[in-house]
Scaffold this motif. Structure first.
Motif, PDB file in Angstrom:
ATOM      1  N   GLU A 102       0.832  -1.203   0.000  1.00  0.00           N
ATOM      2  CA  GLU A 102       0.000   0.000   0.000  1.00  0.00           C
ATOM      3  C   GLU A 102       0.869   1.257   0.000  1.00  0.00           C
ATOM      4  OE1 GLU A 102      -3.807   0.338   0.537  1.00  0.00           O
ATOM      5  OE2 GLU A 102      -3.343  -1.375  -0.721  1.00  0.00           O
ATOM      6  N   PHE A 103       1.905   1.253   0.827  1.00  0.00           N
ATOM      7  CA  PHE A 103       2.770   2.425   0.934  1.00  0.00           C
ATOM      8  C   PHE A 103       3.499   2.694  -0.377  1.00  0.00           C
ATOM      9  CE2 PHE A 103       6.579   4.758   2.010  1.00  0.00           C
ATOM     10  CZ  PHE A 103       6.154   5.645   2.986  1.00  0.00           C
ATOM     11  N   ILE A 104       4.003   1.648  -1.022  1.00  0.00           N
ATOM     12  CA  ILE A 104       4.779   1.807  -2.258  1.00  0.00           C
ATOM     13  C   ILE A 104       3.914   2.377  -3.374  1.00  0.00           C
ATOM     14  CG2 ILE A 104       6.042   0.569  -4.056  1.00  0.00           C
ATOM     15  CD1 ILE A 104       6.847  -1.454  -1.871  1.00  0.00           C
ATOM     16  N   LYS A 105       2.742   1.775  -3.593  1.00  0.00           N
ATOM     17  CA  LYS A 105       1.941   2.198  -4.746  1.00  0.00           C
ATOM     18  C   LYS A 105       1.317   3.574  -4.547  1.00  0.00           C
ATOM     19  CE  LYS A 105      -2.108  -0.595  -3.366  1.00  0.00           C
ATOM     20  NZ  LYS A 105      -2.892  -1.802  -3.720  1.00  0.00           N
ATOM     21  N   PHE A 106       0.888   3.898  -3.335  1.00  0.00           N
ATOM     22  CA  PHE A 106       0.282   5.206  -3.131  1.00  0.00           C
ATOM     23  C   PHE A 106       1.330   6.314  -3.066  1.00  0.00           C
ATOM     24  CE2 PHE A 106      -3.387   2.662  -1.535  1.00  0.00           C
ATOM     25  CZ  PHE A 106      -4.301   3.126  -2.463  1.00  0.00           C
ATOM     26  N   GLY A 129      -2.237   4.710   7.759  1.00  0.00           N
ATOM     27  CA  GLY A 129      -0.965   5.305   7.343  1.00  0.00           C
ATOM     28  C   GLY A 129      -1.092   6.465   6.377  1.00  0.00           C
ATOM     29  N   LYS A 130      -2.257   7.082   6.289  1.00  0.00           N
ATOM     30  CA  LYS A 130      -2.461   8.183   5.335  1.00  0.00           C
ATOM     31  C   LYS A 130      -1.538   9.366   5.661  1.00  0.00           C
ATOM     32  CE  LYS A 130      -6.785   8.558   6.457  1.00  0.00           C
ATOM     33  NZ  LYS A 130      -6.836   7.475   7.478  1.00  0.00           N
ATOM     34  N   THR A 131      -1.574   9.805   6.908  1.00  0.00           N
ATOM     35  CA  THR A 131      -0.782  10.968   7.307  1.00  0.00           C
ATOM     36  C   THR A 131       0.709  10.683   7.207  1.00  0.00           C
ATOM     37  OG1 THR A 131      -2.555  11.678   8.806  1.00  0.00           O
ATOM     38  CG2 THR A 131      -0.360  12.614   9.165  1.00  0.00           C
ATOM     39  N   THR A 132       1.131   9.510   7.653  1.00  0.00           N
ATOM     40  CA  THR A 132       2.546   9.144   7.603  1.00  0.00           C
ATOM     41  C   THR A 132       3.051   9.129   6.167  1.00  0.00           C
ATOM     42  OG1 THR A 132       2.311   7.795   9.596  1.00  0.00           O
ATOM     43  CG2 THR A 132       4.218   7.363   8.199  1.00  0.00           C
ATOM     44  N   LEU A 133       2.268   8.574   5.270  1.00  0.00           N
ATOM     45  CA  LEU A 133       2.667   8.495   3.864  1.00  0.00           C
ATOM     46  C   LEU A 133       2.860   9.883   3.268  1.00  0.00           C
ATOM     47  CD1 LEU A 133       1.259   6.122   1.177  1.00  0.00           C
ATOM     48  CD2 LEU A 133       1.412   8.550   0.696  1.00  0.00           C
ATOM     49  N   GLN A 267      -3.219  -1.982   6.118  1.00  0.00           N
ATOM     50  CA  GLN A 267      -2.000  -2.619   5.654  1.00  0.00           C
ATOM     51  C   GLN A 267      -1.745  -3.922   6.415  1.00  0.00           C
ATOM     52  OE1 GLN A 267       1.233   0.072   4.731  1.00  0.00           O
ATOM     53  NE2 GLN A 267      -0.027   1.830   5.217  1.00  0.00           N
ATOM     54  N   ASP A 268      -0.812  -4.708   5.932  1.00  0.00           N
ATOM     55  CA  ASP A 268      -0.514  -6.007   6.511  1.00  0.00           C
ATOM     56  C   ASP A 268       0.164  -5.810   7.866  1.00  0.00           C
ATOM     57  OD1 ASP A 268       0.180  -8.555   7.131  1.00  0.00           O
ATOM     58  OD2 ASP A 268       1.091  -9.032   5.201  1.00  0.00           O
ATOM     59  N   ALA A 269      -0.651  -5.856   8.925  1.00  0.00           N
ATOM     60  CA  ALA A 269      -0.137  -5.569  10.268  1.00  0.00           C
ATOM     61  C   ALA A 269       0.866  -6.617  10.725  1.00  0.00           C
ATOM     62  CB  ALA A 269      -1.291  -5.480  11.257  1.00  0.00           C
ATOM     63  N   ARG A 270       0.619  -7.885  10.393  1.00  0.00           N
ATOM     64  CA  ARG A 270       1.538  -8.943  10.815  1.00  0.00           C
ATOM     65  C   ARG A 270       2.931  -8.739  10.216  1.00  0.00           C
ATOM     66  NH1 ARG A 270      -3.233 -11.866  11.168  1.00  0.00           N
ATOM     67  NH2 ARG A 270      -3.340 -13.260  12.989  1.00  0.00           N
TER      68      ARG A 270
END
Length: 434
Positions: A102-106, A129-133, A267-270
């Motif tokens: 999610e982080f990479i593509k957005f 993770g919207k704000t962090t991204l 996102q994948d929490a694990r």
């Protein structure tokens, strides 16, 4: 074209709708009869197209991107080789960023939109993770000689006047008195966090949002600090916004129509928990014992088991009497944060680490509960998770209660030179009854 179709049309869809869109796009590009299957009215002369480049089989179209150099589809997660974004052994826990899919593509899409001066809105649940991204991208690529970033965090009490003053304070006058913009030669990017938080007025509108909509429609706004209310042109800025679906008010569609909406999922929490814990244990200033390091995967599974059980327990859900019973992915990472603050000198064996894990779960979850019944319910969840994950009984691991760890009590250690010294770190505190 397919890549543009996926993110131009499907980016604003929620998780369930994305699955249906993925299936439809597969059928469409494979030349299947979508008119009959989906009951579409496309006219009698419609001919199903066949894509020159086939999509990867059994792969979600939202998880792949097209590599022009290789002339093939590749998974987003394979476009980044580093397990962390811009970190060293001295990086603090709060600055660690794991490049999940999610982080990479957005992040990639955000840069594309920003470089094209297009407005972007990130939509998603809490703790996605919207704000962090956005802050990470602004810090890395848009805080330099070419760009100037402005951040505004909305709250329920934010007024239109406050929003206007916050943005204008980072701008300068240009030419005429009523013309504003970033520093000369720069492009301004305004990040609006929690866009939907401002309260609605008696007319069911949100004044700060209406102020921003006025800029979208007319390129400026009226000066709310002057009696004459002169109209100010605000030039050379672009907006990035983020809002949660589960909190705040709904935002007028007359404003949302100006945005390219990107819907983020959990996102994948694990994977994130496991990666962070492994990295922290491996990069600790002191070396942990082998049996402590081998608990890493079990700590991940046990924490997720506790979190999921708390969410499923009806008595631990928020109510008008208990509105603060809100648990999300931040709760999971508070447990992780506590584990990462530990010292190998204080955790000599696996039971020490299990005790610390139990302490962090109690501090994160149980300390928020206000009734003895709720606390007993949580303790049952915790003891069950301890037994299933570590095959340990609570009474055998926790010799005395209350279970308490702290970093304010020095404890003796043996230095490399063989001398006894006092160390400060997160260690078990023995509390005796008066």
């Amino acid at each position: 074209v397919l890549f543009s179709l996926v993110w131009g049309v499907g980016s604003c869809l929620e998780e369930n709708s994305k699955a249906r869109f993925n299936e439809f796009l597969w059928d469409l590009t494979s030349g299947k009869d979508v008119m009959m299957r989906y009951k579409l009215e496309l006219g009698t002369n419609y001919v199903a197209p066949r894509a020159r480049t086939k999509l990867p089989e059994n792969v979600d179209v939202f998880s792949v991107t097209y590599d022009r150099r290789k002339n093939e589809w590749v998974e987003w997660k394979n476009t980044v080789k580093e397990p962390f974004v811009g970190c060293t052994s001295k990086t603090s826990f709060y600055d660690l960023i794991i490049p999940t899919e999610e982080f990479i593509k957005f992040s990639h899409l955000l840069r594309k939109f920003m470089n094209s001066s297009l407005h972007v809105l990130f939509l998603g649940d809490r703790a996605t993770g919207k704000t962090t991204l956005v802050r990470n991208e602004l810090r890395k690529y848009y805080t330099n000689a070419q760009y100037a970033s402005i951040t505004l965090c909305m709250t329920g009490m934010t007024s239109a006047r406050q929003a206007q003053s916050a943005i204008e304070s980072k701008l300068e006058k240009r030419g005429r008195k009523s013309q504003l913009g970033p520093l000369k030669g720069k492009k301004g990017i305004v990040f609006i966090d929690d866009l939907n938080m401002p309260q609605k007025d008696q007319f069911e509108s949100q004044p700060p949002v209406e102020l921003l909509r006025q800029w979208m429609d007319y390129g400026g706004w009226y000066d709310l600090n002057l009696k004459e209310h002169d109209f100010k042109l605000v030039e050379n800025i672009c907006f990035v916004s983020a809002m949660s679906q589960a909190a705040g008010q709904s935002v007028t569609t007359r404003y949302l129509r100006h945005y390219n909406i990107l819907c983020m999922e959990q996102q994948d929490a694990r994977y994130m928990f496991q990666t962070l814990l492994d990295w922290k244990l491996a990069h600790s200033s002191s070396t942990y014992t082998r049996e402590v390091l081998e608990l890493s995967s079990k700590l991940t599974e046990s924490t997720m088991a506790v979190y999921n059980a708390v969410l499923k327990e009806k008595t631990l859900r928020p109510t008008p009497e208990k509105p603060h019973y809100i648990f999300d992915m931040r709760s999971v990472f508070r447990v992780l944060q506590g584990l990462c603050r530990s010292s190998s000198h204080a955790l000599q064996n696996s039971e020490d680490m299990i005790r610390l894990w139990a302490h962090e779960c109690v501090r994160t979850f149980q300390d928020r509960l206000i009734t003895s019944t709720d606390r007993e319910t949580f303790m049952h969840i915790l003891k069950t998770a301890m037994k299933s994950s570590f095959d340990k009984d609570w009474d055998n691991v926790v010799a005395s209660e209350p279970l308490m760890f702290g970093s304010f009590v020095p404890f003796p250690i043996i230095s490399k030179e063989g001398k006894e010294e006092l160390a400060i770190g997160l260690s078990l505190i023995h509390i005796s009854e008066p």
